[in-house]
Design an enzyme around this catalytic site. Structure first.
Site, PDB file in Angstrom:
ATOM      1  CE  LYS A  66      31.288-107.269  37.357  1.00 49.17           C
ATOM      2  NZ  LYS A  66      31.383-106.750  36.061  1.00 49.17           N
ATOM      3  NE  ARG A  75      34.370-100.144  37.302  1.00 52.01           N
ATOM      4  CZ  ARG A  75      33.390-100.463  37.947  1.00 52.01           C
ATOM      5  NH1 ARG A  75      33.169-101.840  38.147  1.00 52.01           N
ATOM      6  NH2 ARG A  75      32.698 -99.671  38.407  1.00 52.01           N
TER       7      ARG A  75
END
Length: 282
Positions: A225, A260
């Protein structure tokens, strides 16, 4: 918190080790891997590779939720998810999660063999979602978000970030239970990057133990991210593997149960070592 959950004849024992959820985006526009796995054949090859690398479950998403992502139609999302699920389900034995905010997609996916519903809206975008998941009798992942992927980056003004996340997840947990979802089938996700700025994402890691009081397994999705890119000055998401590894270690040490991730092989090594250090029963 119930210490275990059985999904597709696999027993997940919370606190014993970290479980890995491999990301399979069957979209043309996801931030990191859009367009790479949006055909049935490429998706199957990637799913099999993630299983071989040590994934404990796979999360299939047909709607990109990156900041500013365009909302697709229900028909488009169903087509993307079901065409891939129908090919993958007969070939892999581990649990499959469907990443959707739509009750109709959740229902169709579970009927096609999915085992878990992963809702980035925490059950708030579709008023039928919680009742649908209750009827399907599958686990649900409830994530914290403000706004939508189109508007969330303008909604990062919090009085108390962690309290807001806690309150939202507590409220949605109660709503899920009221809808008939069993408490041991509820997993929570603080929503790294969803209506959170750089500093707020870091704060979530530091204060993750606060969410343990909700008595639910915690999923953390930090893989590749932008906050990692900011730290590393790395604009290419695929080059953020080592930064992701550091974030995964921080998540494990602060109580995450599920990660995840995109890079399953690398994060399996990370989680094995982190678990050996952190979890006394390892």
């Amino acid at each position: 918190m119930s210490k275990q959950l059985i999904i597709r004849e696999r027993c997940f024992i919370w606190g014993q080790r970290t479980y890995l959820m491999g990301i399979l985006n069957v979209t043309p526009d996801s931030f990191s891997d859009g367009g790479l796995f949006n055909t049935a054949s490429t998706a199957l090859t990637q799913a099999q590779a993630m299983v071989a690398a040590g994934a404990d479950m796979i999360d299939i998403g047909g709607q990109s939720t990156r900041p500013g992502a365009k909302q697709i139609t229900l028909t488009e999302e169903l087509d993307r998810v079901l065409s891939v699920l129908q090919v993958i389900r007969p070939e892999i034995s581990i649990p499959i999660s469907v990443d959707t905010t739509r009750a109709n997609v959740a229902k169709a996916a579970v009927e096609a063999g999915a085992d878990i519903v992963n809702d980035i809206s925490g059950g708030t975008f579709d008023p039928e979602m919680l009742a649908t998941v209750s009827h399907l009798d599958v686990p649900i992942i409830l994530m914290h978000i403000r706004g939508t992927p189109q508007t969330m980056q303008q909604q990062t003004n919090y009085q108390d970030l962690i309290q807001d996340i806690y309150s939202f997840l507590s409220q949605q947990k109660k709503a899920a239970i009221a809808a008939g979802i069993k408490q041991n089938k509820i997993i929570i996700d603080p929503g790294i990057g969803f209506a959170k700025n750089y500093e707020q994402n870091l704060e979530i890691f530091r204060r993750l133990p606060s969410l343990k009081m909700l008595n639910c397994p915690i999923l953390v999705g930090a893989s590749r991210k932008s906050f990692i890119g900011n730290i590393l000055n790395q604009p290419n998401p695929k080059a953020r593997v080592w930064g992701t590894a550091a974030a995964c270690c921080a998540a494990i040490f602060n109580g995450a149960d599920i990660l995840r991730i995109h890079d399953v092989s690398e994060m399996r090594d990370v989680s094995l070592v982190a678990d050996a250090i952190y979890r006394q029963s390892a």
